[in-house]
Design an enzyme around this catalytic site. Structure first.
Site, mmCIF file in Angstrom:
data_model
loop_
_atom_site.group_PDB
_atom_site.id
_atom_site.type_symbol
_atom_site.label_atom_id
_atom_site.label_comp_id
_atom_site.label_asym_id
_atom_site.label_seq_id
_atom_site.Cartn_x
_atom_site.Cartn_y
_atom_site.Cartn_z
ATOM 1 N N ALA A 73 -86.221 -30.796 -16.929
ATOM 2 C CA ALA A 73 -85.788 -31.952 -17.020
ATOM 3 C C ALA A 73 -84.346 -32.143 -16.111
ATOM 4 O O ALA A 73 -83.629 -31.343 -15.833
ATOM 5 C CB ALA A 73 -85.260 -32.285 -18.448
ATOM 6 N N GLN A 126 -95.870 -33.734 -16.990
ATOM 7 C CA GLN A 126 -95.846 -33.097 -18.268
ATOM 8 C C GLN A 126 -95.367 -34.442 -19.287
ATOM 9 O O GLN A 126 -94.365 -35.006 -19.232
ATOM 10 C CB GLN A 126 -94.794 -31.942 -18.305
ATOM 11 C CG GLN A 126 -94.630 -31.376 -19.626
ATOM 12 C CD GLN A 126 -93.526 -30.294 -20.017
ATOM 13 O OE1 GLN A 126 -92.369 -30.879 -20.100
ATOM 14 N NE2 GLN A 126 -93.859 -29.141 -20.171
ATOM 15 N N CYS A 132 -89.625 -26.825 -25.335
ATOM 16 C CA CYS A 132 -88.449 -27.217 -24.986
ATOM 17 C C CYS A 132 -87.606 -26.882 -26.335
ATOM 18 O O CYS A 132 -87.873 -27.343 -27.348
ATOM 19 C CB CYS A 132 -88.134 -28.699 -24.912
ATOM 20 S SG CYS A 132 -86.542 -29.496 -24.516
ATOM 21 N N ASN A 138 -94.597 -17.158 -18.538
ATOM 22 C CA ASN A 138 -93.365 -17.609 -18.055
ATOM 23 C C ASN A 138 -91.914 -17.095 -18.895
ATOM 24 O O ASN A 138 -92.274 -16.363 -19.666
ATOM 25 C CB ASN A 138 -93.314 -19.407 -18.585
ATOM 26 C CG ASN A 138 -91.787 -20.096 -18.372
ATOM 27 O OD1 ASN A 138 -91.485 -20.769 -19.177
ATOM 28 N ND2 ASN A 138 -91.427 -19.952 -17.120
ATOM 29 N N ARG A 155 -86.163 -21.552 -13.931
ATOM 30 C CA ARG A 155 -84.963 -21.204 -13.447
ATOM 31 C C ARG A 155 -84.625 -20.425 -12.298
ATOM 32 O O ARG A 155 -83.666 -20.418 -11.468
ATOM 33 C CB ARG A 155 -84.106 -20.715 -14.710
ATOM 34 C CG ARG A 155 -83.860 -21.640 -15.691
ATOM 35 C CD ARG A 155 -83.106 -20.641 -16.931
ATOM 36 N NE ARG A 155 -84.137 -19.584 -17.556
ATOM 37 C CZ ARG A 155 -83.626 -18.446 -18.187
ATOM 38 N NH1 ARG A 155 -82.337 -18.298 -18.060
ATOM 39 N NH2 ARG A 155 -84.511 -17.573 -18.371
#
Length: 376
Positions: A22, A76, A107, A209, A234
């Site tokens: 986001a 997404q 999330c 991930n 990240r």
């Protein structure tokens, strides 16, 4: 070394995916990552809320704009109401807004989990099934994938059940972040969970991930878990050239990108310029870019005052002038390949009242739980 990754009709070679983030993975950032990769890999939009999409919210319609060179176009979606998710997916399919739909069940942020969404949702097995069924049936020929975490916390692990439900409902592939919601981004990702999910759902691709900070990490994850591909989040913050390294590694090369500060500064200015063009306002673009400054400059000798100054610039000229005051001949810093972005963890997960009482009871989840904004 690895087989091509198939996402429905789309072949992703090498099997590398940019994680939706986001406020980060908008069109300008995706453009930079894709350019460094030579157009290889898959680049997913930041989170789009299904309610905002169905209501054609102005900000949301801006977020789903893809550059003409983006193919396949990946969106997404986040949603908690099956009917609303179904409407959003049908809208994407019927209006040709994307070529691939990913569903967000990973999330961990409170504004999402307190509504029963994101990483909280797979605990409600029947609700997860209903959402996946609506999405897959509404998508037509478009592939539907999902991204999730191990569970809410160590006492409420959901990923194996969720994986079976996904297979049964026709989901094309699953990405697993090897952390619980409670961990947020702290501690170490549990790659063994990725391996276990791969064994549990052999019918479809599983992507791993978590804690991929370098191209070598990506190769090690595939080697250790048997996963079909990697999702990088990240690790690429302030480092879009990581995708050049990932392509090189999967192709058996070791010519990794180690830019000196001069090249990093040029990428920073280009990133800010692209944001301004995308937003239709140079100043807004530079202001939006501010969050990226510390990531790009990680490890370089810049000085705290200059870092602060660069993080409050509001024009391209100001940004360029500040960067030109630095010693741009500095080589890529040792250790700059390590962790970046948020690293906090061990937070209590904010959930709707009574959420954990019954994993099969969907009462209390209504259309009102849908968020009305997309992105960061």
């Amino acid at each position: 070394m690895t087989h091509p990754l198939s996402i429905g009709p789309h072949t992703v070679t090498p099997p590398v995916v940019l994680a939706p983030m986001a406020g980060i993975t908008n069109a300008p950032f995706r453009t930079l990552c894709r350019e460094f990769s030579g157009g290889k890999g898959l680049y997913v939009s930041e989170m789009i809320t299904t309610r905002a999409l169905v209501e054609r919210n102005e900000k949301t319609m801006q977020l789903i704009r893809f550059d003409a060179s983006e193919t396949p176009r990946s969106i997404q979606l986040y949603g908690v109401d099956p009917a609303t998710v179904g409407k959003a997916v049908r809208m994407i399919a019927e209006e040709g807004l994307a070529d691939h739909i990913d569903l967000n069940f990973g999330c961990p942020v409170p504004k999402v989990t307190r509504k029963g969404g994101g990483s909280a949702l797979p605990y409600k097995r029947n609700l997860l099934r209903a959402i996946l069924r609506e999405a897959v049936s509404g998508a037509g020929d478009l592939p539907v994938t999902m991204k999730m975490r191990k569970g809410i916390d160590d006492d409420h692990i959901t990923y194996l059940d969720a994986g079976r439900i996904a297979v049964e409902e026709g989901v094309t592939a699953i990405a697993l972040h090897g952390r619980t919601a409670a961990q947020h981004y702290g501690g170490t990702a549990d790659w063994s969970a990725i391996a276990r999910l791969k064994e549990h759902v052999p019918e479809i691709p599983v992507l791993g991930n978590g804690d991929i900070w370098s191209a070598q990490d990506a190769l090690r994850m595939v080697r250790e878990t048997g996963c079909d591909g990697v999702v990088v989040g990240r690790g690429c913050l302030g480092r879009p050239w990581l995708f050049a390294d990932l392509v090189a590694a999967f192709e058996g090369r070791s010519d990794f990108h180690r830019p000196a500060l001069r090249e990093v500064a040029d990428v920073m200015v280009r990133h800010a310029r692209l944001l301004g063009e995308w937003l239709g306002d140079e100043s807004k673009g530079v202001i939006d870019f501010r969050k990226h400054v510390a990531w790009y400059l990680k490890g370089f000798a810049v000085g705290s005052e200059m870092r602060k100054r660069l993080a409050i610039t509001s024009s391209l000229a100001e940004l360029r002038a500040g960067l030109d005051e630095l010693d741009l001949s500095q080589p890529w810093p040792t250790g700059a390949d390590g962790p970046r972005g948020r690293t906090s963890g061990n937070n209590r997960v904010v959930l709707p009242d009574g959420w954990l009482k019954d994993p099969y009871d969907c009462a209390g989840v209504t259309e009102d739980a849908e968020l009305d904004t997309s992105g960061g």
